[in-house]
Design a protein around this motif. Structure first.
Motif, PDB file in Angstrom:
ATOM      1  N   GLN A 186      12.289  -8.264  -5.429  1.00 12.05           N
ATOM      2  CA  GLN A 186      12.708  -6.897  -5.487  1.00 12.05           C
ATOM      3  C   GLN A 186      12.036  -6.036  -6.156  1.00 12.05           C
ATOM      4  N   ARG A 187      11.352  -6.418  -7.324  1.00 23.50           N
ATOM      5  CA  ARG A 187      10.601  -5.445  -8.121  1.00 23.50           C
ATOM      6  C   ARG A 187       9.497  -5.109  -7.319  1.00 23.50           C
ATOM      7  N   ASP A 188       8.861  -6.378  -6.567  1.00 24.49           N
ATOM      8  CA  ASP A 188       7.616  -5.942  -5.731  1.00 24.49           C
ATOM      9  C   ASP A 188       7.870  -4.895  -4.665  1.00 24.49           C
ATOM     10  N   VAL A 189       9.104  -4.996  -4.183  1.00 22.77           N
ATOM     11  CA  VAL A 189       9.579  -4.062  -2.896  1.00 22.77           C
ATOM     12  C   VAL A 189       9.518  -2.770  -3.630  1.00 22.77           C
ATOM     13  N   MET A 190      10.405  -2.863  -4.433  1.00 20.88           N
ATOM     14  CA  MET A 190      10.312  -1.295  -5.257  1.00 20.88           C
ATOM     15  C   MET A 190       8.873  -0.870  -5.684  1.00 20.88           C
ATOM     16  N   THR A 191       7.884  -1.563  -6.104  1.00 21.76           N
ATOM     17  CA  THR A 191       6.462  -1.291  -6.189  1.00 21.76           C
ATOM     18  C   THR A 191       6.011  -0.500  -4.801  1.00 21.76           C
ATOM     19  N   VAL A 192       6.111  -1.337  -3.857  1.00 22.95           N
ATOM     20  CA  VAL A 192       5.733  -0.651  -2.627  1.00 22.95           C
ATOM     21  C   VAL A 192       6.232   0.538  -2.212  1.00 22.95           C
ATOM     22  N   ILE A 193       7.612   0.485  -2.494  1.00 25.91           N
ATOM     23  CA  ILE A 193       8.379   1.736  -2.053  1.00 25.91           C
ATOM     24  C   ILE A 193       7.961   3.178  -2.534  1.00 25.91           C
ATOM     25  N   TYR A 194       8.188   2.863  -4.319  1.00 22.91           N
ATOM     26  CA  TYR A 194       7.690   3.986  -5.146  1.00 22.91           C
ATOM     27  C   TYR A 194       6.399   4.249  -5.310  1.00 22.91           C
ATOM     28  N   ASP A 195       5.750   3.122  -6.037  1.00 26.75           N
ATOM     29  CA  ASP A 195       4.256   3.298  -6.396  1.00 26.75           C
ATOM     30  C   ASP A 195       3.244   3.471  -5.454  1.00 26.75           C
ATOM     31  N   GLN A 196       3.631   3.136  -4.199  1.00 27.19           N
ATOM     32  CA  GLN A 196       2.608   3.101  -3.072  1.00 27.19           C
ATOM     33  C   GLN A 196       3.074   4.188  -2.153  1.00 27.19           C
ATOM     34  N   VAL A 197       3.891   4.126  -1.229  1.00 28.95           N
ATOM     35  CA  VAL A 197       4.353   4.982  -0.173  1.00 28.95           C
ATOM     36  C   VAL A 197       4.630   6.247  -0.652  1.00 28.95           C
ATOM     37  N   LYS A 198       5.615   6.270  -1.434  1.00 31.35           N
ATOM     38  CA  LYS A 198       6.123   7.617  -2.057  1.00 31.35           C
ATOM     39  C   LYS A 198       5.138   8.340  -2.817  1.00 31.35           C
ATOM     40  N   ALA A 199       4.226   7.582  -3.326  1.00 32.78           N
ATOM     41  CA  ALA A 199       2.999   8.127  -4.165  1.00 32.78           C
ATOM     42  C   ALA A 199       1.748   8.625  -3.163  1.00 32.78           C
ATOM     43  N   GLY A 200       1.935   8.195  -1.864  1.00 32.93           N
ATOM     44  CA  GLY A 200       0.970   8.558  -0.894  1.00 32.93           C
ATOM     45  C   GLY A 200      -0.203   7.469  -0.856  1.00 32.93           C
ATOM     46  N   ARG A 201      -0.096   6.370  -1.495  1.00 34.28           N
ATOM     47  CA  ARG A 201      -0.955   5.451  -1.719  1.00 34.28           C
ATOM     48  C   ARG A 201      -0.948   4.257  -0.477  1.00 34.28           C
ATOM     49  N   PRO A 202      -2.065   3.607  -0.131  1.00 35.25           N
ATOM     50  CA  PRO A 202      -1.939   2.693   0.790  1.00 35.25           C
ATOM     51  C   PRO A 202      -0.998   1.152   0.255  1.00 35.25           C
ATOM     52  N   THR A 203      -0.522   0.732   1.286  1.00 44.82           N
ATOM     53  CA  THR A 203       0.366  -0.626   0.869  1.00 44.82           C
ATOM     54  C   THR A 203      -0.621  -1.588   0.529  1.00 44.82           C
ATOM     55  N   ASP A 204      -0.176  -2.246  -0.703  1.00 46.71           N
ATOM     56  CA  ASP A 204      -1.231  -3.324  -1.008  1.00 46.71           C
ATOM     57  C   ASP A 204      -0.991  -4.615  -0.027  1.00 46.71           C
ATOM     58  N   VAL A 205      -1.715  -4.913   0.709  1.00 46.71           N
ATOM     59  CA  VAL A 205      -1.569  -5.983   1.499  1.00 46.71           C
ATOM     60  C   VAL A 205      -1.360  -7.452   0.969  1.00 46.71           C
ATOM     61  N   ASN A 206      -1.712  -7.712  -0.065  1.00 45.68           N
ATOM     62  CA  ASN A 206      -1.405  -9.060  -0.578  1.00 45.68           C
ATOM     63  C   ASN A 206      -0.131  -9.111  -1.172  1.00 45.68           C
TER      64      ASN A 206
END
Length: 230
Positions: free
Chosen positions: A153-173
């Protein structure tokens, strides 16, 4: 055809993707075959998850209600909200207007059921998970909701907030880690229960096991407004 009102800005990128998706999914040969849309990209709406997890934070409901009423006053005959977490407050929003608001979570769960799924994984914000809207919708439809553990769940939040919402690409790994964890729980469908995750599906070209709430909402909106899905 009916005019569609969209309460957007939650988040902004997902809102623009949603509008684009509606146009591309509509069966049309000319401009007039498309549905009318009023997109209110309101980035001032307070963070939904922050309020769900801590009621001392700014309440987004008054702004969501005001936006729904504004869209109705502008001529919207059907309203959608391309934000799963905001559906925690669906009752308040629907009761504030005299036009139907489409419930994207219920529509997505019904789609999973129609596709024969019984065990459905839920990837969403912690606010949505805590609110239990997906879990309740699944149980109402006779499905078993499957949630990630705390680490995932923490990883999901990282993808949502630190990557997509921040305009950064998704960490594939990181996404592969999330996927493998949910597959290990024997999910027959995995619902992308946050519109930022719809962006991930587009970026990473995820397969049909991942059920995109934004696409379900777009298809439903087209039909409810009198259009045809391509």
């Amino acid at each position: 055809m009916k005019t569609l009102g969209i309460i957007g800005g939650v988040g902004p990128l997902a809102t623009m993707y949603y509008g684009d998706m509606i146009v591309r999914l509509t069966e049309a040969e000319k401009d007039q075959d498309h549905i009318n849309m009023i997109i209110l990209n309101d980035t001032t709406i307070p963070d939904r998850t922050a309020f769900i997890l801590d009621s001392t934070q700014t309440n987004p409901v008054p702004v969501l209600v005001k936006d729904a009423q504004k869209l109705e006053a502008m001529g919207a005959q059907v309203i959608t909200i391309p934000c799963n977490t905001a559906h925690t407050f669906f009752k308040e929003i629907q009761e504030s207007v005299n036009v139907p608001v489409i419930h994207m979570i219920n529509e997505t769960v019904h789609r999973a059921s129609a596709e024969g799924a019984k065990r459905v994984g839920i990837l969403a914000t912690t606010g949505t998970i805590e609110a239990g809207v997906f879990q309740q919708s699944c149980r109402d439809a006779g499905l078993t909701p499957v949630l990630p553990d705390e680490e995932i769940q923490r990883d999901v939040m990282t993808v949502i907030y630190d990557q997509v919402k921040a305009g950064r690409p998704t960490d594939v790994n990181l996404w592969e880690k999330i996927t493998k964890a949910m597959e290990a729980l024997h999910c027959e469908r995995i619902i992308l229960g946050c519109t930022e995750l719809s962006i991930v599906k587009k970026e990473l070209q995820l397969d049909q096991k991942f059920l995109d709430t934004l696409r379900v909402l777009a298809e439903t909106a087209i039909v409810r407004c009198g259009g045809k899905v391509r």
